[in-house]
Design a protein around this motif. Structure first.
Motif, PDB file in Angstrom:
ATOM      1  N   TRP A   1      -4.471 -11.200   0.048  1.00  0.00           N
ATOM      2  CA  TRP A   1      -4.204 -11.896  -1.054  1.00  0.00           C
ATOM      3  C   TRP A   1      -4.837 -13.219  -0.983  1.00  0.00           C
ATOM      4  O   TRP A   1      -4.227 -14.434  -0.729  1.00  0.00           O
TER       5      TRP A   1
ATOM      6  N   ASP B   1       2.050  -3.586  -6.477  1.00  0.00           N
ATOM      7  CA  ASP B   1       0.964  -3.993  -6.610  1.00  0.00           C
ATOM      8  C   ASP B   1      -0.411  -3.205  -6.646  1.00  0.00           C
ATOM      9  O   ASP B   1      -1.568  -3.655  -6.144  1.00  0.00           O
TER      10      ASP B   1
ATOM     11  N   PRO C   1       7.657  -7.779  -2.401  1.00  0.00           N
ATOM     12  CA  PRO C   1       7.015  -6.754  -3.229  1.00  0.00           C
ATOM     13  C   PRO C   1       8.111  -5.805  -3.949  1.00  0.00           C
ATOM     14  O   PRO C   1       7.774  -5.140  -5.195  1.00  0.00           O
TER      15      PRO C   1
ATOM     16  N   PHE D   1      -3.497  -8.121  -9.121  1.00  0.00           N
ATOM     17  CA  PHE D   1      -3.692  -6.714  -8.393  1.00  0.00           C
ATOM     18  C   PHE D   1      -3.915  -5.900  -9.566  1.00  0.00           C
ATOM     19  O   PHE D   1      -3.810  -5.867 -10.613  1.00  0.00           O
TER      20      PHE D   1
END
Length: 334
Positions: free
Chosen positions: A231, A44, A20, A74
């Motif tokens: 997710w 996100d 991320p 997202f």
């Protein structure tokens, strides 16, 4: 412009937006300074002010152009607005359709749009939306994998689909060295996008244990055990660590929500718990049971033997591909 430059950059080498937050300003600037296309990864969640800080920090480290990657699965509208306001060179998007009106807004801001796709149908939609380039991701890729086709089968189909349009096709999935680069060019690509190879660099924000595992291990697994609640429907390719080999199965009705906490981390300035099977890769701030966390990697990981500076990755790819073409291909035509 240098050899095989695309989108106004020196070289056709793209550093994937490692999530991320593994591709932070230091890595992106290093790639940009080396002549490649470096991509930050947007949070996100909506965090436009923080994203502006990331972009400006990167600009303090390089005077070269770079881009930002956004996962469309997202929340992203405010983040994209910040990206366009900052007028970065490239907006890279994946995991969702990017409507034509948003492409138009990006173009009005002077920002080029690169869409990562994992299927022939997704490539059709992206071309129709007016994107400036396509990243074609094969099943060999590390991290969250978009489609089910291998790169060798999918890439030439998309190249044929693009035809004479001025839309560079960029190959992604399992490529780590000059041989993969030349193979992608032979299939019609104009550039390559690498994730795992840039993950294993001095400037990446990955935890040292994660980097070490990229050197020690050479096998990956395609799975859906990590991050199911956060997710869903996003399978991933990971290193076959001891944890994965011993615990790499989770009943379909289970996810990370009820699993024990195995560590803590700070991602884009947000402190978070990491639960078993969460799918959160360890960055340099991560503490706890590092070796039981997800470690994404592509199938080419077995070819990575050392951690090197990111600019050196770009240099080796370009010079190695030039030499390989000269020695193995051009020599045969003389």
């Amino acid at each position: 412009m240098g050899w095989k430059g695309i989108l106004g950059f020196d070289y056709g080498i793209v550093q994937g937006p490692l999530g991320p937050d593994i591709s932070g300003p230091e890595l992106v600037a290093a790639v940009a300074n080396g002549g490649g296309i470096g991509l930050l990864r947007a949070p996100d969640w909506e965090s436009p002010d923080y994203l502006r800080e990331l972009i400006r920090k990167t600009r303090s480290l390089t005077d070269k152009p770079f881009g930002v990657g956004v996962v469309l699965a997202f929340p992203h509208e405010e983040n994209i607005k910040a990206i366009l306001d900052e007028k970065v060179a490239v907006l890279q998007v994946c995991w969702g359709e990017f409507p034509g009106e948003l492409v138009l807004k990006a173009h009005q801001a002077g920002v080029k749009v690169v869409h990562q796709v994992g299927s022939f149908e997704a490539a059709k939609k992206a071309i129709h939306a007016g994107v400036d380039a396509l990243i074609v991701q094969g099943l060999e890729a590390g991290g969250h994998v978009l489609g089910q086709d291998g790169l060798m089968a999918l890439l030439p189909r998309v190249v044929d689909l693009v035809g004479g349009r001025d839309i560079p096709v960029i190959a992604s999935g399992g490529i780590v060295d000059e041989r993969g680069y030349v193979a992608a060019l032979a299939l019609g690509a104009q550039g390559i996008c690498l994730g795992t190879r840039f993950l294993a660099t001095e400037e990446s924000y990955a935890h040292p244990v994660y980097k070490r595992k990229l050197i020690e291990l050479d096998e990956t697994g395609y799975t859906n055990i990590f991050g199911r609640a956060r997710w869903p429907g996003a399978p991933q390719r990971v290193l076959k660590t001891h944890f994965f080999n011993d615990r790499g199965h989770l009943p379909e009705h289970e996810n990370e929500v009820d699993q024990p906490v195995i560590g803590r981390t700070t991602i884009h300035c947000m402190e978070r718990e990491i639960r078993l099977f969460a799918g959160t890769v360890p960055n340099v701030t991560t503490t706890g049971d590092i070796e039981s966390m997800a470690m994404y990697a592509g199938q080419g990981v077995g070819l990575i033997k050392e951690i090197i500076p990111a600019a050196q990755v770009v240099k080796r790819l370009v010079e190695g591909a030039q030499l390989l073409i000269k020695q193995k291909f051009l020599a045969e035509t003389v």
